[in-house]
Design an enzyme around this catalytic site. Sequence first.
Site, PDB file in Angstrom:
ATOM      1  N   GLN A 148     -37.802 -23.440 -33.176  1.00  0.00           N
ATOM      2  CA  GLN A 148     -37.483 -22.221 -33.905  1.00  0.00           C
ATOM      3  C   GLN A 148     -35.988 -22.175 -34.188  1.00  0.00           C
ATOM      4  OE1 GLN A 148     -39.235 -18.668 -32.376  1.00  0.00           O
ATOM      5  NE2 GLN A 148     -38.372 -17.419 -33.980  1.00  0.00           N
ATOM      6  N   PHE A 149     -35.595 -22.718 -35.334  1.00  0.00           N
ATOM      7  CA  PHE A 149     -34.173 -22.799 -35.682  1.00  0.00           C
ATOM      8  C   PHE A 149     -33.554 -21.419 -35.827  1.00  0.00           C
ATOM      9  CE2 PHE A 149     -35.886 -22.198 -39.881  1.00  0.00           C
ATOM     10  CZ  PHE A 149     -34.883 -21.552 -40.587  1.00  0.00           C
ATOM     11  N   THR A 150     -34.360 -20.376 -36.062  1.00  0.00           N
ATOM     12  CA  THR A 150     -33.800 -19.040 -36.243  1.00  0.00           C
ATOM     13  C   THR A 150     -33.155 -18.497 -34.968  1.00  0.00           C
ATOM     14  OG1 THR A 150     -35.937 -17.998 -35.822  1.00  0.00           O
ATOM     15  CG2 THR A 150     -35.380 -18.470 -38.122  1.00  0.00           C
TER      16      THR A 150
END
Length: 150
Positions: free
Chosen positions: A78-80
């Site tokens: 989850q790059f966010t």
Amino acid sequence: MRIVIQRVTHASVTIGGSTKSTIQDGYLILVGIGEDDTTEDADWLAKKVIGLRVFNDENGIMNRSIMDINGEILVVSQFTLMASYKKGNRPSWIHAARHEVSIPLYNHFCATLSELLGKPVGEGEFGADMKVELLNDGPVTICMDTKNKE
């Protein structure tokens, strides 16, 4: 690296209408990888996850680890989690690692967890549009960041 650990009674990842991974009692772990993260960061986090004592013992005290309960782990990239929100209202992900760095580190983290756990961990699919379903148990949610190791 940043992770969000959620103690769950079950969790699953669906991609394009097909279930990719599903687990029962254990952890759903969301993973964000930064541009300066290393395998040492992944190893440190994996050891912390395996040793974390947030499952209830016979007295209802959070005193047992994932190993103690023979639990399962599902890991989702989850790059966010690497969002920068200091300026304005639209988050920036300029500090998230590029794919050539983040994919090998994600795979290393999953492999290290699997080795320490003694069984395969469930995984999402890096870069895919995933639907994550879970039942958070407790709720117990813990955030860890390798920039705060000390």
